[in-house]
Design a protein around this motif. Structure first.
Motif, PDB file in Angstrom:
ATOM      1  N   PHE A 165      -3.036  -1.186  -5.418  1.00 59.81           N
ATOM      2  CA  PHE A 165      -3.876  -1.138  -4.227  1.00 59.81           C
ATOM      3  C   PHE A 165      -3.176  -0.486  -3.044  1.00 59.81           C
ATOM      4  CE2 PHE A 165      -5.789  -4.508  -6.750  1.00 59.81           C
ATOM      5  CZ  PHE A 165      -7.133  -4.197  -6.652  1.00 59.81           C
ATOM      6  N   SER A 166      -1.867  -0.626  -2.950  1.00 64.29           N
ATOM      7  CA  SER A 166      -1.160  -0.001  -1.835  1.00 64.29           C
ATOM      8  C   SER A 166      -1.221   1.520  -1.903  1.00 64.29           C
ATOM      9  CB  SER A 166       0.298  -0.476  -1.804  1.00 64.29           C
ATOM     10  OG  SER A 166       0.987  -0.072  -2.972  1.00 64.29           O
ATOM     11  N   VAL A 167      -1.400   2.076  -3.110  1.00 66.36           N
ATOM     12  CA  VAL A 167      -1.575   3.533  -3.236  1.00 66.36           C
ATOM     13  C   VAL A 167      -2.858   3.965  -2.540  1.00 66.36           C
ATOM     14  CG1 VAL A 167      -1.959   5.419  -4.862  1.00 66.36           C
ATOM     15  CG2 VAL A 167      -0.234   3.691  -5.356  1.00 66.36           C
ATOM     16  N   TYR A 168      -3.930   3.188  -2.727  1.00 66.74           N
ATOM     17  CA  TYR A 168      -5.186   3.508  -2.047  1.00 66.74           C
ATOM     18  C   TYR A 168      -5.050   3.329  -0.537  1.00 66.74           C
ATOM     19  CZ  TYR A 168      -7.414   3.369  -6.657  1.00 66.74           C
ATOM     20  OH  TYR A 168      -7.767   3.610  -7.968  1.00 66.74           O
ATOM     21  N   ILE A 169      -4.374   2.261  -0.105  1.00 69.63           N
ATOM     22  CA  ILE A 169      -4.171   2.026   1.320  1.00 69.63           C
ATOM     23  C   ILE A 169      -3.374   3.167   1.935  1.00 69.63           C
ATOM     24  CG2 ILE A 169      -3.147   0.477   3.006  1.00 69.63           C
ATOM     25  CD1 ILE A 169      -5.607  -0.669   1.715  1.00 69.63           C
ATOM     26  N   LEU A 170      -2.380   3.663   1.210  1.00 71.82           N
ATOM     27  CA  LEU A 170      -1.577   4.783   1.690  1.00 71.82           C
ATOM     28  C   LEU A 170      -2.437   6.022   1.916  1.00 71.82           C
ATOM     29  CD1 LEU A 170       1.187   6.201   2.202  1.00 71.82           C
ATOM     30  CD2 LEU A 170       1.301   6.617  -0.256  1.00 71.82           C
ATOM     31  N   ARG A 192      -4.356  -3.817 -19.849  1.00 70.62           N
ATOM     32  CA  ARG A 192      -4.783  -2.574 -20.482  1.00 70.62           C
ATOM     33  C   ARG A 192      -4.986  -1.415 -19.509  1.00 70.62           C
ATOM     34  NH1 ARG A 192      -3.427  -3.264 -25.696  1.00 70.62           N
ATOM     35  NH2 ARG A 192      -4.225  -5.255 -26.517  1.00 70.62           N
ATOM     36  N   ARG A 193      -5.005  -1.695 -18.230  1.00 71.85           N
ATOM     37  CA  ARG A 193      -5.254  -0.632 -17.255  1.00 71.85           C
ATOM     38  C   ARG A 193      -4.125   0.388 -17.280  1.00 71.85           C
ATOM     39  NH1 ARG A 193      -3.357   0.368 -12.194  1.00 71.85           N
ATOM     40  NH2 ARG A 193      -4.754   1.406 -10.704  1.00 71.85           N
ATOM     41  N   PRO A 194      -4.441   1.689 -17.361  1.00 69.77           N
ATOM     42  CA  PRO A 194      -3.395   2.723 -17.318  1.00 69.77           C
ATOM     43  C   PRO A 194      -2.542   2.606 -16.066  1.00 69.77           C
ATOM     44  CG  PRO A 194      -5.475   3.679 -18.014  1.00 69.77           C
ATOM     45  CD  PRO A 194      -5.782   2.271 -17.586  1.00 69.77           C
ATOM     46  N   ARG A 195      -1.286   2.869 -16.188  1.00 68.38           N
ATOM     47  CA  ARG A 195      -0.334   2.606 -15.115  1.00 68.38           C
ATOM     48  C   ARG A 195      -0.578   3.473 -13.887  1.00 68.38           C
ATOM     49  NH1 ARG A 195       6.275   3.031 -15.737  1.00 68.38           N
ATOM     50  NH2 ARG A 195       6.790   2.384 -13.585  1.00 68.38           N
ATOM     51  N   HIS A 196      -0.892   4.748 -14.093  1.00 76.04           N
ATOM     52  CA  HIS A 196      -1.005   5.689 -12.972  1.00 76.04           C
ATOM     53  C   HIS A 196      -2.461   5.954 -12.583  1.00 76.04           C
ATOM     54  CE1 HIS A 196       3.286   6.475 -13.280  1.00 76.04           C
ATOM     55  NE2 HIS A 196       3.144   6.708 -14.573  1.00 76.04           N
ATOM     56  N   THR A 197      -3.316   4.978 -12.822  1.00 68.92           N
ATOM     57  CA  THR A 197      -4.736   5.173 -12.507  1.00 68.92           C
ATOM     58  C   THR A 197      -4.949   5.435 -11.017  1.00 68.92           C
ATOM     59  OG1 THR A 197      -5.404   3.770 -14.355  1.00 68.92           O
ATOM     60  CG2 THR A 197      -7.014   4.119 -12.600  1.00 68.92           C
ATOM     61  N   SER A 198      -4.283   4.676 -10.157  1.00 71.35           N
ATOM     62  CA  SER A 198      -4.483   4.815  -8.718  1.00 71.35           C
ATOM     63  C   SER A 198      -4.072   6.194  -8.228  1.00 71.35           C
ATOM     64  CB  SER A 198      -3.701   3.735  -7.966  1.00 71.35           C
ATOM     65  OG  SER A 198      -4.144   2.442  -8.329  1.00 71.35           O
ATOM     66  N   ALA A 199      -2.909   6.665  -8.663  1.00 72.86           N
ATOM     67  CA  ALA A 199      -2.421   7.971  -8.208  1.00 72.86           C
ATOM     68  C   ALA A 199      -3.333   9.096  -8.688  1.00 72.86           C
ATOM     69  CB  ALA A 199      -0.996   8.196  -8.696  1.00 72.86           C
ATOM     70  N   VAL A 200      -3.749   9.034  -9.945  1.00 67.66           N
ATOM     71  CA  VAL A 200      -4.633  10.072 -10.488  1.00 67.66           C
ATOM     72  C   VAL A 200      -5.984  10.043  -9.781  1.00 67.66           C
ATOM     73  CG1 VAL A 200      -5.851  10.845 -12.557  1.00 67.66           C
ATOM     74  CG2 VAL A 200      -3.478  10.074 -12.729  1.00 67.66           C
ATOM     75  N   THR A 201      -6.516   8.851  -9.540  1.00 68.19           N
ATOM     76  CA  THR A 201      -7.803   8.733  -8.855  1.00 68.19           C
ATOM     77  C   THR A 201      -7.730   9.290  -7.438  1.00 68.19           C
ATOM     78  OG1 THR A 201      -8.334   6.746 -10.141  1.00 68.19           O
ATOM     79  CG2 THR A 201      -9.581   7.118  -8.115  1.00 68.19           C
ATOM     80  N   CYS A 202      -6.657   8.979  -6.715  1.00 69.55           N
ATOM     81  CA  CYS A 202      -6.504   9.488  -5.349  1.00 69.55           C
ATOM     82  C   CYS A 202      -6.392  11.003  -5.325  1.00 69.55           C
ATOM     83  CB  CYS A 202      -5.289   8.851  -4.690  1.00 69.55           C
ATOM     84  SG  CYS A 202      -5.501   7.107  -4.275  1.00 69.55           S
ATOM     85  N   ALA A 203      -5.627  11.562  -6.255  1.00 68.43           N
ATOM     86  CA  ALA A 203      -5.500  13.019  -6.311  1.00 68.43           C
ATOM     87  C   ALA A 203      -6.846  13.673  -6.598  1.00 68.43           C
ATOM     88  CB  ALA A 203      -4.479  13.409  -7.379  1.00 68.43           C
ATOM     89  N   LEU A 204      -7.614  13.078  -7.505  1.00 70.32           N
ATOM     90  CA  LEU A 204      -8.938  13.614  -7.825  1.00 70.32           C
ATOM     91  C   LEU A 204      -9.877  13.510  -6.626  1.00 70.32           C
ATOM     92  CD1 LEU A 204     -10.824  14.775  -9.998  1.00 70.32           C
ATOM     93  CD2 LEU A 204     -11.361  12.427 -10.676  1.00 70.32           C
ATOM     94  N   LEU A 205      -9.842  12.398  -5.914  1.00 71.39           N
ATOM     95  CA  LEU A 205     -10.705  12.227  -4.749  1.00 71.39           C
ATOM     96  C   LEU A 205     -10.328  13.181  -3.622  1.00 71.39           C
ATOM     97  CD1 LEU A 205     -11.055   8.323  -4.631  1.00 71.39           C
ATOM     98  CD2 LEU A 205     -12.740  10.007  -5.417  1.00 71.39           C
ATOM     99  N   TRP A 206      -9.031  13.439  -3.441  1.00 75.06           N
ATOM    100  CA  TRP A 206      -8.610  14.424  -2.439  1.00 75.06           C
ATOM    101  C   TRP A 206      -9.140  15.809  -2.789  1.00 75.06           C
ATOM    102  CZ3 TRP A 206      -7.322  13.740   2.282  1.00 75.06           C
ATOM    103  CH2 TRP A 206      -6.540  12.673   2.705  1.00 75.06           C
ATOM    104  N   ALA A 207      -9.062  16.163  -4.066  1.00 78.07           N
ATOM    105  CA  ALA A 207      -9.526  17.488  -4.497  1.00 78.07           C
ATOM    106  C   ALA A 207     -11.033  17.632  -4.291  1.00 78.07           C
ATOM    107  CB  ALA A 207      -9.159  17.718  -5.964  1.00 78.07           C
ATOM    108  N   ILE A 208     -11.802  16.602  -4.666  1.00 79.30           N
ATOM    109  CA  ILE A 208     -13.253  16.657  -4.483  1.00 79.30           C
ATOM    110  C   ILE A 208     -13.609  16.718  -2.996  1.00 79.30           C
ATOM    111  CG2 ILE A 208     -15.398  15.372  -4.810  1.00 79.30           C
ATOM    112  CD1 ILE A 208     -14.243  14.273  -7.398  1.00 79.30           C
ATOM    113  N   SER A 209     -12.933  15.921  -2.187  1.00 80.13           N
ATOM    114  CA  SER A 209     -13.220  15.896  -0.751  1.00 80.13           C
ATOM    115  C   SER A 209     -12.897  17.239  -0.103  1.00 80.13           C
ATOM    116  CB  SER A 209     -12.415  14.776  -0.083  1.00 80.13           C
ATOM    117  OG  SER A 209     -12.727  13.520  -0.639  1.00 80.13           O
TER     118      SER A 209
END
Length: 343
Positions: free
Chosen positions: A83-88, A158-175
């Motif tokens: 969650f701190s990755v999203y907050i960052l 079971r959650r992939p370890r780098h889900t937050s980082a990958v999701t943030c990078a994808l959201l930055w690209a879309i935005s």
């Protein structure tokens, strides 16, 4: 009336509202009086708009250092969790918006007595980028927390370890893509040399914002109902309080900014030549972006006796605490599985 967030609303030497015509070039626009004439009367709307501008500057001066501290601590001085990755990234989006509005309004106040003002178009892209990305990260945080409550075993084991980082990078690209293809930026940067018209692309970015809002509200409502009305007791952690307060502040102070531009685009001139609504919604979003760091440190300082400068890192660490996630590895998973089996 400025019908798009990329158009810089400025004023004449006498303080009257004027608008920049954006059909000259990408890097230079000509200032023309609205409806071919310059306002001469000092209306209540103008006084309100001036007040909103100065108040927005005050909040930007408060919010920029606050978000910068969050960026520094989470980026370089603290071990990050999901969650701190999203907050960052949310702090980065808020910092971008506040920085843009500070420069924008500072130029507005110290406006030179010249007819031409050169403003890079990318500064206006930053405004849309920061808003869409901020809404995206809030939605991602809410969905992530909702998943951790509805399916705790899968989430922790079971959650992939780098889900937050990958999701943030994808959201930055879309935005970034949507902000480049939105409003006046599309016409000025690409001149309709695209496979779809800029008008169609504008509606795509609008629909994306609506989808994010629905996801944010839906996941937050599910999470709240699950916490309050669920049969299994779920602890209300500091992280949960931060998520709920951040979403609540966005719905109150941040959402009017996006709604304003959607209504302005779909239904035309909302203000009949007045700028009040525009400046009020911008001011509210400045409040939202400035309040987020205060929420983090306030929640982290609860039940803490002293407040010292060196404690800011401790407060942020406490704010990011989510007790079930503090347990580690297989022991946490097996314990949670046993608890669920006994119910």
């Amino acid at each position: 009336m400025c019908s798009c967030p990329f158009i810089l609303c400025s004023r004449s030497i006498s303080g009257d509202f004027i608008i920049k015509d954006s059909n000259i070039s990408t890097w230079e626009t000509t200032i023309t009086a609205q409806n071919g004439s310059i306002y001469t009367d000092s209306s209540q709307c103008e006084i309100l708009s001036q007040a909103m501008i100065y108040l927005s500057l005050v909040f930007t001066l408060v919010g920029m250092p606050g978000n910068a501290i969050v960026l520094w601590i989470l980026g370089f001085n603290m071990r990050r969790n999901a969650f701190s990755v999203y907050i960052l990234n949310l702090a980065m989006a808020d910092f971008l918006f506040l920085s843009f509005k500070f420069v924008h309004y500072l130029l507005y106040i110290i406006n030179i007595s010249s007819i031409f003002i050169k403003i890079p178009i990318f500064l206006f892209v930053v405004q849309t980028l920061s808003y869409i990305s901020g809404l995206s990260f809030l939605s991602a945080i809410s969905v992530e927390r909702c998943l951790s409550v509805l399916w705790p075993i899968w989430y922790r084991c079971r959650r992939p370890r780098h889900t937050s980082a990958v999701t943030c990078a994808l959201l930055w690209a879309i935005s970034l893509l949507l902000s480049l293809l939105h409003g006046e930026a599309c016409f000025l940067l690409f001149n309709n040399n695209l496979f779809l018209s800029c008008e169609t692309l504008n509606y795509i970015s609008d629909y994306w914002s609506i989808v994010l809002f629905v996801v944010l509200c839906g996941s937050s409502l599910i999470l709240l109902v699950r916490i309050v009305c669920g049969t299994q007791r779920i602890p209300v952690t500091r992280l949960f309080m931060i998520i709920m307060l951040t979403v609540l502040f966005f719905l109150i102070f941040g959402l009017p900014f996006g709604i304003y531009f959607l209504l302005q685009k779909w239904f035309g001139n909302l203000n009949d030549g007045n700028m009040c609504h525009l400046f009020v919604t911008v001011f509210l979003y400045c409040v939202n972006s400035s309040a987020n760091p205060i929420i983090y440190f306030f929640i982290g300082s609860i039940r803490h006796q002293t407040f010292q400068r060196k404690s800011l890192k401790l407060f942020l660490q406490r704010a990011m605490q989510d007790t079930p996630e503090e347990e580690g590895g297989e022991r946490a998973c097996s314990r949670k599985a046993e608890e669920l089996e006994t119910l």
